[in-house]
Design a protein around this motif. Structure first.
Motif, mmCIF file in Angstrom:
data_model
loop_
_atom_site.group_PDB
_atom_site.id
_atom_site.type_symbol
_atom_site.label_atom_id
_atom_site.label_comp_id
_atom_site.label_asym_id
_atom_site.label_seq_id
_atom_site.Cartn_x
_atom_site.Cartn_y
_atom_site.Cartn_z
ATOM 1 N N THR A 1 0.513 -1.275 0.488
ATOM 2 C CA THR A 1 0.137 0.131 0.028
ATOM 3 C C THR A 1 1.036 1.092 -0.266
ATOM 4 O OG1 THR A 1 -1.688 -1.153 1.562
ATOM 5 C CG2 THR A 1 -2.007 1.079 1.418
ATOM 6 N N VAL A 2 1.525 1.133 0.363
ATOM 7 C CA VAL A 2 3.004 2.588 1.131
ATOM 8 C C VAL A 2 3.448 2.701 -0.104
ATOM 9 C CG1 VAL A 2 5.354 3.423 2.236
ATOM 10 C CG2 VAL A 2 2.792 2.571 3.295
ATOM 11 N N LEU A 3 3.776 1.526 -1.135
ATOM 12 C CA LEU A 3 5.355 1.503 -2.021
ATOM 13 C C LEU A 3 3.808 1.831 -3.236
ATOM 14 C CD1 LEU A 3 7.763 -1.316 -1.902
ATOM 15 C CD2 LEU A 3 7.879 1.521 -1.293
ATOM 16 N N SER A 4 2.910 1.724 -3.472
ATOM 17 C CA SER A 4 1.704 2.196 -4.728
ATOM 18 C C SER A 4 1.717 3.735 -4.317
ATOM 19 C CB SER A 4 0.642 0.960 -4.550
ATOM 20 O OG SER A 4 -0.314 1.285 -3.273
ATOM 21 N N ALA A 5 1.617 3.887 -2.989
ATOM 22 C CA ALA A 5 0.792 5.104 -2.664
ATOM 23 C C ALA A 5 2.224 6.339 -3.266
ATOM 24 C CB ALA A 5 1.028 5.308 -1.823
ATOM 25 N N TYR A 6 3.311 5.794 -3.062
ATOM 26 C CA TYR A 6 4.323 6.531 -3.285
ATOM 27 C C TYR A 6 4.792 6.545 -4.878
ATOM 28 C CZ TYR A 6 6.591 7.083 1.055
ATOM 29 O OH TYR A 6 7.201 7.804 2.479
ATOM 30 N N ALA A 7 4.689 5.725 -6.169
ATOM 31 C CA ALA A 7 4.366 5.570 -7.191
ATOM 32 C C ALA A 7 3.250 6.187 -7.568
ATOM 33 C CB ALA A 7 4.326 3.939 -7.300
ATOM 34 N N ALA A 8 1.968 6.127 -6.683
ATOM 35 C CA ALA A 8 1.002 7.024 -7.396
ATOM 36 C C ALA A 8 1.145 8.387 -6.935
ATOM 37 C CB ALA A 8 0.110 6.055 -6.930
ATOM 38 N N SER A 9 2.044 9.001 -6.641
ATOM 39 C CA SER A 9 2.586 10.436 -6.100
ATOM 40 C C SER A 9 3.572 10.653 -7.581
ATOM 41 C CB SER A 9 2.707 10.440 -4.876
ATOM 42 O OG SER A 9 1.631 10.178 -3.980
ATOM 43 N N LEU A 10 4.385 9.835 -7.506
ATOM 44 C CA LEU A 10 5.496 10.613 -8.138
ATOM 45 C C LEU A 10 4.767 10.418 -9.450
ATOM 46 C CD1 LEU A 10 8.856 7.971 -6.939
ATOM 47 C CD2 LEU A 10 8.245 10.819 -6.759
ATOM 48 N N LEU A 11 3.721 9.470 -9.937
ATOM 49 C CA LEU A 11 3.744 9.241 -11.565
ATOM 50 C C LEU A 11 2.714 10.913 -11.970
ATOM 51 C CD1 LEU A 11 3.002 7.790 -14.210
ATOM 52 C CD2 LEU A 11 0.638 6.874 -12.860
ATOM 53 N N LEU A 12 2.097 11.186 -10.388
ATOM 54 C CA LEU A 12 0.807 12.180 -11.026
ATOM 55 C C LEU A 12 2.515 13.973 -10.709
ATOM 56 C CD1 LEU A 12 -1.855 11.412 -8.470
ATOM 57 C CD2 LEU A 12 -1.813 12.110 -10.752
ATOM 58 N N LEU A 13 2.890 13.482 -10.288
ATOM 59 C CA LEU A 13 3.633 14.713 -10.527
ATOM 60 C C LEU A 13 5.101 14.891 -11.799
ATOM 61 C CD1 LEU A 13 5.462 14.298 -6.624
ATOM 62 C CD2 LEU A 13 3.796 16.450 -7.377
ATOM 63 N N ALA A 14 4.668 13.688 -11.626
ATOM 64 C CA ALA A 14 5.755 13.345 -13.062
ATOM 65 C C ALA A 14 4.544 14.185 -14.350
ATOM 66 C CB ALA A 14 6.217 12.115 -13.554
ATOM 67 N N LEU A 15 3.482 13.187 -14.808
ATOM 68 C CA LEU A 15 2.730 14.116 -15.483
ATOM 69 C C LEU A 15 2.143 15.687 -15.108
ATOM 70 C CD1 LEU A 15 0.395 13.561 -17.264
ATOM 71 C CD2 LEU A 15 -1.346 13.123 -15.385
ATOM 72 N N LEU A 16 2.162 16.331 -13.740
ATOM 73 C CA LEU A 16 1.743 17.833 -13.683
ATOM 74 C C LEU A 16 3.093 18.319 -14.165
ATOM 75 C CD1 LEU A 16 0.057 17.791 -9.844
ATOM 76 C CD2 LEU A 16 -0.647 18.487 -12.597
ATOM 77 N N VAL A 17 3.846 18.757 -14.063
ATOM 78 C CA VAL A 17 5.072 19.063 -15.131
ATOM 79 C C VAL A 17 5.183 18.366 -16.542
ATOM 80 C CG1 VAL A 17 8.167 18.869 -14.949
ATOM 81 C CG2 VAL A 17 6.904 18.088 -12.880
ATOM 82 N N VAL A 18 5.035 17.661 -16.702
ATOM 83 C CA VAL A 18 5.267 17.059 -18.694
ATOM 84 C C VAL A 18 3.639 18.325 -18.435
ATOM 85 C CG1 VAL A 18 3.979 15.546 -20.274
ATOM 86 C CG2 VAL A 18 5.865 15.037 -18.232
ATOM 87 N N LEU A 19 2.382 18.457 -17.924
ATOM 88 C CA LEU A 19 1.323 19.439 -18.636
ATOM 89 C C LEU A 19 1.886 20.411 -18.686
ATOM 90 C CD1 LEU A 19 -1.408 17.221 -17.436
ATOM 91 C CD2 LEU A 19 -0.538 17.629 -19.584
ATOM 92 N N THR A 20 2.555 20.902 -17.447
ATOM 93 C CA THR A 20 2.969 22.447 -17.539
ATOM 94 C C THR A 20 3.842 22.584 -18.691
ATOM 95 O OG1 THR A 20 2.535 21.820 -14.753
ATOM 96 C CG2 THR A 20 3.897 24.101 -15.433
#
Length: 52
Positions: A11-30
């Protein structure tokens, strides 16, 4: 190096992975939007120079 998370490790590692993925997506979209806006501004400036 990785702390022992016990039964919650998945659960913890998947939450970290999801957070990193969303942050990367925000950077790309920006960056994508910034380039698009810059192109639009350049086109507008060119039009303004031509129209005087």
């Amino acid at each position: 190096m990785l702390p022992d998370l016990g039964k919650y490790s998945d659960t913890v590692l998947s939450a970290y992975a999801a957070s990193l993925l969303l942050l990367a997506l925000l950077v790309v979209l920006t960056l994508w939007r910034g380039r698009r806006v810059r192109r639009e501004m350049d086109a507008l400036e060119q039009r303004m120079r031509r129209d005087g």
